[in-house]
Design an enzyme around this catalytic site. Structure first.
Site, mmCIF file in Angstrom:
data_model
loop_
_atom_site.group_PDB
_atom_site.id
_atom_site.type_symbol
_atom_site.label_atom_id
_atom_site.label_comp_id
_atom_site.label_asym_id
_atom_site.label_seq_id
_atom_site.Cartn_x
_atom_site.Cartn_y
_atom_site.Cartn_z
ATOM 1 N N GLU A 49 0.805 -1.223 0.000
ATOM 2 C CA GLU A 49 0.000 0.000 0.000
ATOM 3 C C GLU A 49 0.839 1.274 0.000
ATOM 4 O O GLU A 49 0.428 2.288 -0.572
ATOM 5 C CB GLU A 49 -0.979 0.003 1.179
ATOM 6 N N HIS A 64 -11.869 -5.197 8.158
ATOM 7 C CA HIS A 64 -12.517 -5.011 6.857
ATOM 8 C C HIS A 64 -13.799 -4.205 6.993
ATOM 9 O O HIS A 64 -14.671 -4.283 6.145
ATOM 10 C CB HIS A 64 -12.850 -6.365 6.210
#
Lengths: 376, 321
Positions: B60, B127
């Site tokens: 990321e 999540h």
């Protein structure tokens, strides 16, 4: 298809072999010395200003490492880009920043490159194609990788150059940058300055395997070079930049050197064995190059003295100019958080004679601004 | 106009901008042939090619850092975080490099970070998060959080055209549950403008993202004169619209799915108390998740995330105050 992955490592790590005979003119060589001197003298002047209490915060320099930023940045063409770190003042000077703007930046003056928004060497002159570092390391390795991605996507024969220390190679972002640059053979040159210490942490507490060896694992060459030999750094960077322009991908150059001052001026370096300083003093990049110019390239003592005194004069004038620069208007503190339009980076100065001749190949003729599309 | 889901509207806006401007490209994990974890970029690789729908390694900081580098060189990268939660792995590049670039050196960073956020589907603690407050503490970032299909399209287009890094929070619970009429072709909703999505006189619910449909449904079911202001942009914040609705009704509930402390709700409540103290007929209330990670098991998750009954109850209490 412009982006094409490299699937295998193609070249092993190797030692750079200086090959600068026809590539550097007499004027180029005098400029290499000049930029190194300008860096050394400007930083000495900055340190004095710090000791006089004129520099807020601390003071950081690249004493002993001048050959690396100067030798590497000297390779760049105008449209190439550089993400420059805090031991690399010489690269800013090569690209066109003047010493007064550097000193003013250290003092937080309005005439500094950032106008007081950021301090010390945390600057990049947008108009000269330079991007200033952040303190988190090696963040700029990823930014340079992204610049190189843009060049490759557009098929432009341009190079992004960045620097970092060996300390940075322990951080995960370093791996993210190396992996992606190798994967897509991006036109980026990574210059690793191994100055023996990450702040106070010595090499033997930093890594098990010399970082230059890791390049092969990412699918591109790692080149070890004497970081106190400006022409060796120049030549390794030249080969890496040519490789990048030809679409062959990145290179990791490990320039071995020694940080001759503390991490910052507040650091007394009590952790460095005195004999290490003595050893590296003998290899001072500026004294060494001055000797080489006299012994191998026919520079007279007068010529060399003149280069030094010109630099001394320039730095003295720069300090006066920086001291005369007012502090920034406090009302500007909240300005510029957001951009209202996009403006591209400008091009940097490119003093190497190759670019004065319009980029035509000379020397070993290896340079060919290949379209990255074809190369891939 | 054509009717589409919130998710289709994001894809539509992204596709329009990519057709219109060659410098726009997407990068992220599994976004190419696979079309993204939620299929926002499904079919893009066929139309735009693998270079402009660039699958990245699982990294990321690379996604954000390389996007920053490409953006300052004139590209307009649209990063996909597979889940908003994963921005933590790219946070350094976002808040230290991209966000501060223009302030420090006048270099604009025109990039978008798409952040599939929010819970309600047993995604668990990694999540399901709503990380917007993290970004609101990083000057230099813009933050938008659409709740309708039309705004999803209009704001993704605006984010791409903006010369700053924009965090685009797309709530996963809205992806396929919210449908609406969406203008065809180019459509831009200006960043920084809230919208009154339901007029009312008795109470204002100021909300964004998943809390907006919840507020509208509560208002309909209660059959009260409740005004709903959809913030749409969290930074910059439409202060005028917030103060106007507070002055109009004199009672305000701020609602969001993110956790409470130091969140958007606290900021809006502070603005109202600073500017509208004399206009208030009740204390400003907040309906948010408590300061708890999002749990996995459905009964636990439902206890944590604001529900319709919670919204109705606070509305009733405020109207009765």
């Amino acid at each position: 298809m412009k982006l094409e992955n490299a699937s295998v490592a193609r070249e092993p790590s190797r030692e750079a072999e200086p090959d600068t005979g026809e590539l550097l003119t007499r004027r180029d060589r005098s400029l290499l010395l000049r930029y190194m001197l300008l860096m050394r003298l400007s930083e000495e002047r900055g340190l004095t200003l710090y000791r006089q209490g004129k520099v807020p915060g601390s003071f950081y320099d690249g004493c002993g490492q001048e050959a690396i930023s100067v030798g590497a940045a000297f390779v760049l063409a105008p449209q190439d880009r550089a993400c420059i770190l805090h031991r690399d003042l010489g690269a800013h000077f090569v690209r066109g920043v003047t010493p007064d703007r550097y000193l003013a930046n250290y003092m937080g003056r309005s005439g500094g490159v950032t106008g007081g928004k950021d301090g010390n060497v945390h600057f990049g002159d947008r108009e000269l194609g330079c991007v200033g570092m952040v303190s988190m390391l090696p963040d700029m390795a990823l930014v340079a990788t992204g610049q190189a991605l843009a060049f490759k996507m557009r098929g432009e024969p341009r190079v992004a150059l960045t620097f970092f220390g060996e300390g940075s190679t322990a951080n995960g972002q370093w791996h993210e940058a190396m992996n992606f640059a190798g994967l897509h053979r991006l036109p980026v040159v990574f210059v690793l300055e191994n100055n023996r210490f990450a702040y106070s942490t010595p090499n033997d507490l930093e890594y098990a395997v010399d970082p230059v060896e890791r390049a092969r694992g990412y699918g591109f060459p790692g080149v070890a070079v004497d970081g106190n030999d400006v022409e060796a750094v120049f030549d390794a960077t030249r080969q890496a930049a040519d490789r990048a322009r030809e679409g062959e991908g990145p290179t990791l150059i490990e320039a071995h050197t020694m940080r001759m001052h503390g991490h910052g001026a507040h650091d007394d370096m009590s952790y460095v064995p005195p004999e290490l300083f003595e050893e590296w003093k003998q290899r001072d990049p500026i004294e060494r190059y001055t000797r080489i110019l006299a012994e191998h390239h026919g520079f007279s003592r007068d010529e060399l003295d003149a280069i030094r005194s010109e630099c001394e004069r320039e730095v003295a004038d720069a300090a006066e100019k920086a001291l005369a620069s007012p502090m920034p208007d406090p009302d500007t503190a909240a300005e510029g958080v957001y951009a209202d339009r996009f403006e591209p980076l400008g091009d940097g100065h490119a003093p190497w004679s190759r670019w004065a001749e319009g980029g035509k190949p000379h020397g070993n003729g290896r340079f060919r601004p290949a379209d990255a599309k074809e190369a891939a | 106009m054509s009717e589409m889901t919130y998710l289709e509207a994001i894809s539509d806006g992204l596709r329009e901008e990519m057709r219109r401007d060659e410098s726009v490209f997407c990068l992220g994990e599994d976004i190419g042939q696979f079309g993204g974890a939620f299929k926002v970029t499904a079919g893009f690789i066929e139309e735009f090619g693998a270079d402009r729908v660039l699958d990245t390694p699982l990294a990321e900081n690379l996604i954000i850092g390389a996007a920053t580098g490409a953006a300052i060189e004139g590209m307009k990268p649209v990063c996909e975080m597979q889940f908003a939660d994963f921005i933590s792995c790219g946070f350094d590049q976002l808040v230290n490099v991209a966000a501060k670039m223009h302030y420090r050196q006048g270099v604009a960073v025109p990039m978008v970070v798409r952040l599939p956020s929010g819970g309600g589907f047993s995604g668990g603690p990694f999540h399901s998060q709503n990380p917007e407050a993290w970004f609101l503490q990083a000057p230099g970032l813009k933050v938008v959080a659409p709740s309708s299909a039309a705004d999803a399209k209009g704001l993704i287009s605006a984010a791409i055209r903006d010369p700053n890094p924009v965090c685009f929070l797309e709530h996963k619970g809205l992806y396929r549950h919210v449908r609406g009429e969406v203008p065809e072709g180019e459509y831009v909703v200006p960043i920084g403008e809230a919208q009154v999505v339901r007029e009312g006189e008795e109470l204002s619910v100021i909300a964004y993202g998943s809390a907006v449909p919840l507020a509208i449904e509560a208002a309909e079911q209660l059959d009260e004169s409740i005004e709903v202001l959809d913030l749409r942009s969290l930074s910059p914040l439409d202060t005028d619209a917030i103060l106007a609705t507070a002055r109009k009704t004199g009672k305000v509930l701020v609602a969001h799915e993110a956790t409470q402390s130091c969140g958007m709700g606290g900021e809006v409540a502070a603005l109202i108390s600073e500017h509208c103290f004399e206009d208030l007929d009740a204390p400003v209330r907040r309906l948010t998740a408590p300061d708890v990670p999002i749990p996995f098991s459905p009964p636990l998750e439902q206890r944590i995330l604001p529900q319709l009954d919670d919204m109705k109850e606070v509305c009733r209490e405020l109207i009765a105050y």
